[in-house]
Write an enzyme that holds these catalytic residues in place. Structure first.
Site, short mmCIF file in Angstrom:
data_model
loop_
_atom_site.label_atom_id
_atom_site.label_comp_id
_atom_site.label_asym_id
_atom_site.label_seq_id
_atom_site.Cartn_x
_atom_site.Cartn_y
_atom_site.Cartn_z
NE ARG A 122 67.55 62.34 7.40
CZ ARG A 122 67.43 62.61 6.08
NH1 ARG A 122 66.49 62.04 5.34
NH2 ARG A 122 68.26 63.44 5.49
CB SER A 155 71.60 64.58 13.05
OG SER A 155 72.56 65.11 12.17
CD GLU A 162 67.73 62.49 12.10
OE1 GLU A 162 67.66 63.73 11.95
OE2 GLU A 162 68.52 61.77 11.47
C1 LIG Z 1 78.20 58.95 12.54
C2 LIG Z 1 76.77 58.88 12.07
C3 LIG Z 1 76.37 59.60 10.97
C4 LIG Z 1 75.06 59.55 10.50
N1 LIG Z 1 74.71 60.27 9.41
C5 LIG Z 1 73.45 60.19 8.93
C6 LIG Z 1 73.07 60.92 7.75
O1 LIG Z 1 73.86 61.63 7.14
N2 LIG Z 1 71.78 60.81 7.33
C7 LIG Z 1 70.87 60.02 7.97
O2 LIG Z 1 69.73 59.95 7.51
N3 LIG Z 1 71.19 59.35 9.09
C8 LIG Z 1 72.45 59.39 9.58
N4 LIG Z 1 72.79 58.71 10.72
C9 LIG Z 1 71.74 57.96 11.44
C10 LIG Z 1 71.59 56.48 11.05
O3 LIG Z 1 72.83 55.98 10.56
C11 LIG Z 1 70.52 56.24 9.99
O4 LIG Z 1 69.25 56.63 10.45
C12 LIG Z 1 70.46 54.76 9.59
O5 LIG Z 1 69.68 54.62 8.44
C13 LIG Z 1 69.91 53.85 10.66
O6 LIG Z 1 70.13 52.52 10.25
P1 LIG Z 1 70.40 51.36 11.29
O7 LIG Z 1 70.50 50.08 10.54
O8 LIG Z 1 71.52 51.68 12.18
O9 LIG Z 1 69.03 51.38 12.08
P2 LIG Z 1 68.79 51.24 13.68
O10 LIG Z 1 69.35 52.42 14.36
O11 LIG Z 1 69.22 49.91 14.17
O12 LIG Z 1 67.20 51.32 13.72
C14 LIG Z 1 66.49 52.46 13.33
C15 LIG Z 1 64.99 52.13 13.38
O13 LIG Z 1 64.72 51.15 12.38
C16 LIG Z 1 64.12 50.00 12.95
N5 LIG Z 1 64.62 48.84 12.17
C17 LIG Z 1 65.91 48.58 11.83
N6 LIG Z 1 65.97 47.47 11.06
C18 LIG Z 1 64.68 47.04 10.91
C19 LIG Z 1 64.08 45.95 10.22
N7 LIG Z 1 64.82 45.05 9.54
N8 LIG Z 1 62.73 45.81 10.27
C20 LIG Z 1 61.99 46.70 10.97
N9 LIG Z 1 62.49 47.74 11.65
C21 LIG Z 1 63.82 47.91 11.62
C22 LIG Z 1 64.57 49.99 14.42
O14 LIG Z 1 63.65 49.30 15.22
C23 LIG Z 1 64.56 51.50 14.69
O15 LIG Z 1 63.22 51.91 14.95
C24 LIG Z 1 74.09 58.74 11.19
C25 LIG Z 1 74.51 58.00 12.30
C26 LIG Z 1 75.83 58.05 12.74
C27 LIG Z 1 76.24 57.22 13.93
#
Ligand SMILES: Cc1cc2nc3c(=O)[nH]c(=O)nc-3n(C[C@H](O)[C@H](O)[C@H](O)COP(=O)(O)OP(=O)(O)OC[C@H]3O[C@@H](n4cnc5c(N)ncnc54)[C@H](O)[C@@H]3O)c2cc1C
Length: 304
Positions: free
Chosen positions: A178, A227, A297
């Site tokens: 992660r 999580s 996380e």
């Molecule tokens: C219901 C639910 C279930 C989930 N299940 C899982 C799972 O099974 N497995 C898992 O790994 N995660 C899970 N997650 C967590 C999350 O969805 C993942 O970590 C996901 O990959 C985050 O993507 P995001 O676009 O929302 O990133 P964000 O939350 O918007 O950002 C995460 C990080 O990435 C950075 N970032 C985002 N985009 C960029 C970019 N273009 N350039 C530079 N930095 C950037 C942000 O600054 C931040 O530091 C879950 C979340 C929810 C709400």
């Protein structure tokens, strides 16, 4: 050299709706680009003003402070086109802009009955957020994390007050549980994924089942960030939190989910401070009961 504030940049924009927890304050400056040139302009301007740059993807793994975020916040979710889908005799290659939803990528794999569709099922957020977090699932399936499907990605890098796009291939990056390292600071602008053209004819059924299991085990109808804590080596954060008697425990508008103890869910009116206090309480309780220090996380953003 003085650079004028680009028109696309706004002042004091509330970020609450851009976080899946539905909490958080305002961005001092905010930009929601649809074009690369807009990202470049906004970053060049921010650098000329010595402002920090914070990037938001789908907002599904971040905790935005109630005090907001100083500097420029770039929200990438409208920068979301599939740029190219090509196949050679062995592999498929998908190039997508950073804000493309993982669910859109899933559809492309599913259309061809390819295995990455399975771990992408139910993963919220953008493709770039998936790279940053090396998002994935615990089940021992292949593939199960982004590291296995990323071919390369492009990052808008800052140098002084200049910006330029740099390409990183998979092997240049440190991929961890992660987390990724070795490309920061910068804004990921595109991601190229690849996978073997070896169809799995049961993949649709497997995806359907995975979605059903998520719905059964996770509180998907309430705001959460998935999580909250990383699983400690050889254990599950959810199990420890449940065994510590914290299922359902509430501070303000934030509550340990009754359905899945590693999920914190929020109700209308919850604040980031409620979530932070609940996280601290969970960490302290699990530490006292089991001597294990849980690690977040979720990434805290802004002024705490
Ligand atoms: C219901 C639910 C279930 C989930 N299940 C899982 C799972 O099974 N497995 C898992 O790994 N995660 C899970 N997650 C967590 C999350 O969805 C993942 O970590 C996901 O990959 C985050 O993507 P995001 O676009 O929302 O990133 P964000 O939350 O918007 O950002 C995460 C990080 O990435 C950075 N970032 C985002 N985009 C960029 C970019 N273009 N350039 C530079 N930095 C950037 C942000 O600054 C931040 O530091 C879950 C979340 C929810 C709400």
């Amino acid at each position: 050299m003085s650079v004028e504030m680009p028109q696309i940049v706004q002042k004091n924009v509330n970020l609450k709706e851009l976080s899946t927890w539905r909490v958080g304050g305002c961005a001092e400056y905010f930009c929601r680009p649809t074009l690369l040139v807009e990202i470049e302009q906004a970053c060049r301007w921010a650098l000329s003003q010595a402002l920090d740059i914070t990037v938001l993807g789908g907002g599904s793994n971040i905790l935005i402070s109630d005090n907001g975020i100083k500097g420029l916040v770039l929200c990438m979710r409208d920068f979301a086109k599939i740029l190219e889908v090509k196949e050679d005799e062995k592999k498929i290659y998908i190039k997508a802009e950073a804000g493309t939803k993982k669910s859109e990528i899933l559809k492309l794999f599913l259309k061809r009955n390819l295995s990455p569709a399975l771990f992408l099922a139910g993963l919220p957020g953008d493709v770039a957020g998936g790279v940053v977090m090396n998002a994935g699932v615990a089940e021992k399936i292949i593939p199960r994390e982004f590291v296995e499907i990323v071919e390369e990605f492009e990052v808008l890098k800052y140098e002084g007050d200049q910006v330029k796009v740099v390409k990183y291939c998979n092997q240049e990056i440190e991929w961890e549980y992660r987390h990724t390292n070795g490309w920061q600071p910068g804004v990921i602008v595109s991601v190229t994924l690849s996978w073997k053209l070896e169809p799995d004819n049961e993949i649709r059924e497997k995806v359907k089942l995975a979605n059903q299991i998520r719905l059964q085990k996770q509180p998907l109808k309430q705001p959460s960030c998935g999580s909250t804590f990383r699983n400690p080596d050889g254990d599950k954060a959810g199990r420890l939190i449940e065994q510590a008697g914290l299922k359902g425990f509430k501070i303000g508008g934030a509550q340990v989910s009754e359905k899945h103890a590693n999920f914190i869910v929020t109700e209308e009116g919850a604040t980031a401070k409620d979530i932070k206090r609940l996280m601290d309480h969970i960490i302290n309780t699990v530490q006292q009961k089991f001597g294990i220090q849980l690690q977040s996380e979720v990434i805290p953003l802004g002024e705490w």
